[in-house]
Scaffold this motif. Sequence first.
Motif, PDB file in Angstrom:
ATOM      1  N   GLU A  42       0.829  -1.204   0.000  1.00 35.10           N
ATOM      2  CA  GLU A  42       0.000   0.000   0.000  1.00 35.10           C
ATOM      3  C   GLU A  42       0.863   1.253   0.000  1.00 35.10           C
ATOM      4  O   GLU A  42       0.572   2.226  -0.713  1.00 35.10           O
ATOM      5  CB  GLU A  42      -0.924  -0.024   1.214  1.00 35.10           C
ATOM      6  CG  GLU A  42      -2.029   1.021   1.166  1.00 35.10           C
ATOM      7  CD  GLU A  42      -3.078   0.780   2.227  1.00 35.10           C
ATOM      8  OE1 GLU A  42      -4.182   1.349   2.080  1.00 35.10           O
ATOM      9  OE2 GLU A  42      -2.824   0.038   3.191  1.00 35.10           O
ATOM     10  N   ASP A  43       1.942   1.235   0.766  1.00 38.89           N
ATOM     11  CA  ASP A  43       2.866   2.379   0.772  1.00 38.89           C
ATOM     12  C   ASP A  43       3.476   2.598  -0.605  1.00 38.89           C
ATOM     13  O   ASP A  43       3.623   3.743  -1.062  1.00 38.89           O
ATOM     14  CB  ASP A  43       3.980   2.155   1.793  1.00 38.89           C
ATOM     15  CG  ASP A  43       3.493   2.239   3.235  1.00 38.89           C
ATOM     16  OD1 ASP A  43       2.379   2.744   3.458  1.00 38.89           O
ATOM     17  OD2 ASP A  43       4.238   1.784   4.131  1.00 38.89           O
ATOM     18  N   ALA A  44       3.827   1.503  -1.276  1.00 38.37           N
ATOM     19  CA  ALA A  44       4.448   1.612  -2.598  1.00 38.37           C
ATOM     20  C   ALA A  44       3.483   2.185  -3.625  1.00 38.37           C
ATOM     21  O   ALA A  44       3.873   2.987  -4.488  1.00 38.37           O
ATOM     22  CB  ALA A  44       4.945   0.235  -3.051  1.00 38.37           C
ATOM     23  N   PHE A  45       2.217   1.801  -3.553  1.00 37.22           N
ATOM     24  CA  PHE A  45       1.213   2.313  -4.489  1.00 37.22           C
ATOM     25  C   PHE A  45       1.082   3.832  -4.389  1.00 37.22           C
ATOM     26  O   PHE A  45       0.740   4.493  -5.380  1.00 37.22           O
ATOM     27  CB  PHE A  45      -0.147   1.679  -4.215  1.00 37.22           C
ATOM     28  CG  PHE A  45      -0.321   0.315  -4.824  1.00 37.22           C
ATOM     29  CD1 PHE A  45       0.045   0.059  -6.130  1.00 37.22           C
ATOM     30  CD2 PHE A  45      -0.893  -0.716  -4.085  1.00 37.22           C
ATOM     31  CE1 PHE A  45      -0.143  -1.189  -6.701  1.00 37.22           C
ATOM     32  CE2 PHE A  45      -1.079  -1.972  -4.645  1.00 37.22           C
ATOM     33  CZ  PHE A  45      -0.700  -2.206  -5.947  1.00 37.22           C
ATOM     34  N   ASP A  46       1.317   4.387  -3.221  1.00 37.32           N
ATOM     35  CA  ASP A  46       1.137   5.828  -3.022  1.00 37.32           C
ATOM     36  C   ASP A  46       2.186   6.668  -3.731  1.00 37.32           C
ATOM     37  O   ASP A  46       2.022   7.878  -3.877  1.00 37.32           O
ATOM     38  CB  ASP A  46       1.161   6.156  -1.522  1.00 37.32           C
ATOM     39  CG  ASP A  46      -0.123   5.731  -0.813  1.00 37.32           C
ATOM     40  OD1 ASP A  46      -1.141   5.547  -1.507  1.00 37.32           O
ATOM     41  OD2 ASP A  46      -0.096   5.572   0.419  1.00 37.32           O
ATOM     42  N   LYS A  47       3.282   6.030  -4.177  1.00 34.56           N
ATOM     43  CA  LYS A  47       4.364   6.767  -4.838  1.00 34.56           C
ATOM     44  C   LYS A  47       4.162   6.747  -6.356  1.00 34.56           C
ATOM     45  O   LYS A  47       3.555   5.828  -6.887  1.00 34.56           O
ATOM     46  CB  LYS A  47       5.707   6.155  -4.448  1.00 34.56           C
ATOM     47  CG  LYS A  47       5.966   6.243  -2.943  1.00 34.56           C
ATOM     48  CD  LYS A  47       7.197   5.461  -2.543  1.00 34.56           C
ATOM     49  CE  LYS A  47       7.374   5.499  -1.020  1.00 34.56           C
ATOM     50  NZ  LYS A  47       8.494   4.666  -0.555  1.00 34.56           N
ATOM     51  N   PRO A  48       4.657   7.774  -7.059  1.00 27.74           N
ATOM     52  CA  PRO A  48       4.454   7.826  -8.516  1.00 27.74           C
ATOM     53  C   PRO A  48       5.008   6.589  -9.214  1.00 27.74           C
ATOM     54  O   PRO A  48       6.113   6.132  -8.925  1.00 27.74           O
ATOM     55  CB  PRO A  48       5.234   9.085  -8.924  1.00 27.74           C
ATOM     56  CG  PRO A  48       5.300   9.912  -7.684  1.00 27.74           C
ATOM     57  CD  PRO A  48       5.398   8.938  -6.548  1.00 27.74           C
ATOM     58  N   HIS A  49       4.234   6.040 -10.147  1.00 28.04           N
ATOM     59  CA  HIS A  49       4.681   4.897 -10.932  1.00 28.04           C
ATOM     60  C   HIS A  49       3.888   4.870 -12.232  1.00 28.04           C
ATOM     61  O   HIS A  49       2.756   5.326 -12.302  1.00 28.04           O
ATOM     62  CB  HIS A  49       4.511   3.583 -10.156  1.00 28.04           C
ATOM     63  CG  HIS A  49       3.119   3.328  -9.689  1.00 28.04           C
ATOM     64  ND1 HIS A  49       2.619   3.820  -8.485  1.00 28.04           N
ATOM     65  CD2 HIS A  49       2.094   2.633 -10.262  1.00 28.04           C
ATOM     66  CE1 HIS A  49       1.372   3.434  -8.340  1.00 28.04           C
ATOM     67  NE2 HIS A  49       1.018   2.721  -9.399  1.00 28.04           N
ATOM     68  N   ALA A  50       4.519   4.311 -13.277  1.00 28.14           N
ATOM     69  CA  ALA A  50       3.898   4.289 -14.600  1.00 28.14           C
ATOM     70  C   ALA A  50       3.098   3.018 -14.845  1.00 28.14           C
ATOM     71  O   ALA A  50       2.136   3.011 -15.610  1.00 28.14           O
ATOM     72  CB  ALA A  50       4.982   4.419 -15.671  1.00 28.14           C
ATOM     73  N   LEU A  52       2.756  -1.481 -13.208  1.00 27.21           N
ATOM     74  CA  LEU A  52       3.070  -2.439 -12.158  1.00 27.21           C
ATOM     75  C   LEU A  52       3.679  -3.695 -12.777  1.00 27.21           C
ATOM     76  O   LEU A  52       3.419  -4.014 -13.940  1.00 27.21           O
ATOM     77  CB  LEU A  52       1.810  -2.832 -11.387  1.00 27.21           C
ATOM     78  CG  LEU A  52       0.927  -1.701 -10.872  1.00 27.21           C
ATOM     79  CD1 LEU A  52      -0.385  -2.263 -10.327  1.00 27.21           C
ATOM     80  CD2 LEU A  52       1.660  -0.898  -9.805  1.00 27.21           C
ATOM     81  N   ALA A  53       4.458  -4.428 -11.986  1.00 25.74           N
ATOM     82  CA  ALA A  53       5.004  -5.706 -12.451  1.00 25.74           C
ATOM     83  C   ALA A  53       5.086  -6.672 -11.275  1.00 25.74           C
ATOM     84  O   ALA A  53       5.426  -6.279 -10.152  1.00 25.74           O
ATOM     85  CB  ALA A  53       6.382  -5.521 -13.071  1.00 25.74           C
ATOM     86  N   VAL A  54       4.759  -7.928 -11.549  1.00 27.58           N
ATOM     87  CA  VAL A  54       4.929  -9.000 -10.559  1.00 27.58           C
ATOM     88  C   VAL A  54       5.514 -10.213 -11.274  1.00 27.58           C
ATOM     89  O   VAL A  54       5.225 -10.458 -12.452  1.00 27.58           O
ATOM     90  CB  VAL A  54       3.612  -9.389  -9.858  1.00 27.58           C
ATOM     91  CG1 VAL A  54       3.086  -8.242  -9.013  1.00 27.58           C
ATOM     92  CG2 VAL A  54       2.552  -9.833 -10.862  1.00 27.58           C
ATOM     93  N   THR A  55       6.313 -10.970 -10.550  1.00 26.14           N
ATOM     94  CA  THR A  55       6.911 -12.180 -11.124  1.00 26.14           C
ATOM     95  C   THR A  55       6.505 -13.434 -10.358  1.00 26.14           C
ATOM     96  O   THR A  55       7.138 -14.473 -10.483  1.00 26.14           O
ATOM     97  CB  THR A  55       8.450 -12.061 -11.162  1.00 26.14           C
ATOM     98  OG1 THR A  55       8.940 -11.733  -9.852  1.00 26.14           O
ATOM     99  CG2 THR A  55       8.887 -10.998 -12.157  1.00 26.14           C
ATOM    100  N   ALA A 119       7.138   7.796 -18.059  1.00 29.03           N
ATOM    101  CA  ALA A 119       7.047   9.105 -17.411  1.00 29.03           C
ATOM    102  C   ALA A 119       7.364   9.007 -15.919  1.00 29.03           C
ATOM    103  O   ALA A 119       7.720   9.985 -15.278  1.00 29.03           O
ATOM    104  CB  ALA A 119       5.659   9.702 -17.615  1.00 29.03           C
ATOM    105  N   ALA A 120       7.215   7.790 -15.374  1.00 31.01           N
ATOM    106  CA  ALA A 120       7.519   7.514 -13.967  1.00 31.01           C
ATOM    107  C   ALA A 120       8.065   6.091 -13.913  1.00 31.01           C
ATOM    108  O   ALA A 120       7.962   5.339 -14.878  1.00 31.01           O
ATOM    109  CB  ALA A 120       6.258   7.663 -13.107  1.00 31.01           C
ATOM    110  N   PRO A 144      13.416   2.516 -16.097  1.00 37.17           N
ATOM    111  CA  PRO A 144      13.402   2.969 -14.702  1.00 37.17           C
ATOM    112  C   PRO A 144      12.395   2.165 -13.877  1.00 37.17           C
ATOM    113  O   PRO A 144      11.280   1.899 -14.334  1.00 37.17           O
ATOM    114  CB  PRO A 144      12.987   4.438 -14.807  1.00 37.17           C
ATOM    115  CG  PRO A 144      12.201   4.518 -16.086  1.00 37.17           C
ATOM    116  CD  PRO A 144      12.825   3.508 -17.012  1.00 37.17           C
ATOM    117  N   PHE A 145      12.801   1.773 -12.687  1.00 39.74           N
ATOM    118  CA  PHE A 145      11.892   0.995 -11.845  1.00 39.74           C
ATOM    119  C   PHE A 145      12.275   1.159 -10.382  1.00 39.74           C
ATOM    120  O   PHE A 145      13.395   1.536 -10.041  1.00 39.74           O
ATOM    121  CB  PHE A 145      11.922  -0.488 -12.236  1.00 39.74           C
ATOM    122  CG  PHE A 145      13.193  -1.211 -11.857  1.00 39.74           C
ATOM    123  CD1 PHE A 145      13.268  -1.942 -10.674  1.00 39.74           C
ATOM    124  CD2 PHE A 145      14.309  -1.165 -12.690  1.00 39.74           C
ATOM    125  CE1 PHE A 145      14.431  -2.607 -10.319  1.00 39.74           C
ATOM    126  CE2 PHE A 145      15.474  -1.823 -12.343  1.00 39.74           C
ATOM    127  CZ  PHE A 145      15.532  -2.551 -11.149  1.00 39.74           C
TER     128      PHE A 145
END
Length: 236
Positions: A42-50, A52-55, A119-120, A144-145
């Motif tokens: 949840e904390d990570a979602f609050d930061k700018p991002h273009a 999502l990725a999961v492995t 862009a993010a 960028p990630f």
Amino acid sequence: MRVVVTRPENSARRSAERLRSLGHEPVLLPLTKARHRADLAEDAFDKPHAALAVTSAEAVRVLSALADRLKPYLEETLYVVGDATARAAGEAGFQNICVGPGTGAALAELIASRTPEFAAPLLYLAGKPRSPKFEEGLHAKKVPFVTAEIYEMSPIAYDEDIIRHALLDPPANAVLLYSRENARLFFDFAVPHAAALAAMRMLCLSDNVAGVVPYEFHRNIKIAEHPDEDGLLALL
């Protein structure tokens, strides 16, 4: 065949059902258990991002625990490593899923080909420990990630009686090995019984997994043509 399933318990039960349907006897020996940190997701979602990725499907399980708090992000682009993770993501409600061909390195190639300029940063929702291949691929392609570690797989300790029953009573015919860490933990238990397990097939998801199989088992290595459970089961 008597087949040892080394996945965590939730996934192992589904694998066991598939093995039974094929006429095999599954032996469940989960080697790790997950400790989820939905708060870190949840904390990570609050930061700018273009995007999502999961492995792993385990990461999706962590996200599912957010329940209604996940809804604002379900329409974001989600890159997943393969079909099994894609199915978990779809069940969790994600609507824009881009599916990779089954490995972290190949997923990094896919992302780089579709997103020449973010862009993010990409938000990689990851576990610990994990293969470095995906992050190395993103670095190589200059994507960028940021990585958020949202779960940790902890080894399960077994006493010798349980190990002997699972592997030797009677001797297992095959073992399904899904990751390097998964394989490493399995052989910590199996190597002392190498003589009794001399005929056991080592069914590996990839060359990367096969790389940690000890020398005494090399003659029994088989590598899946496709890096997913369908590929593993086709080796039986």
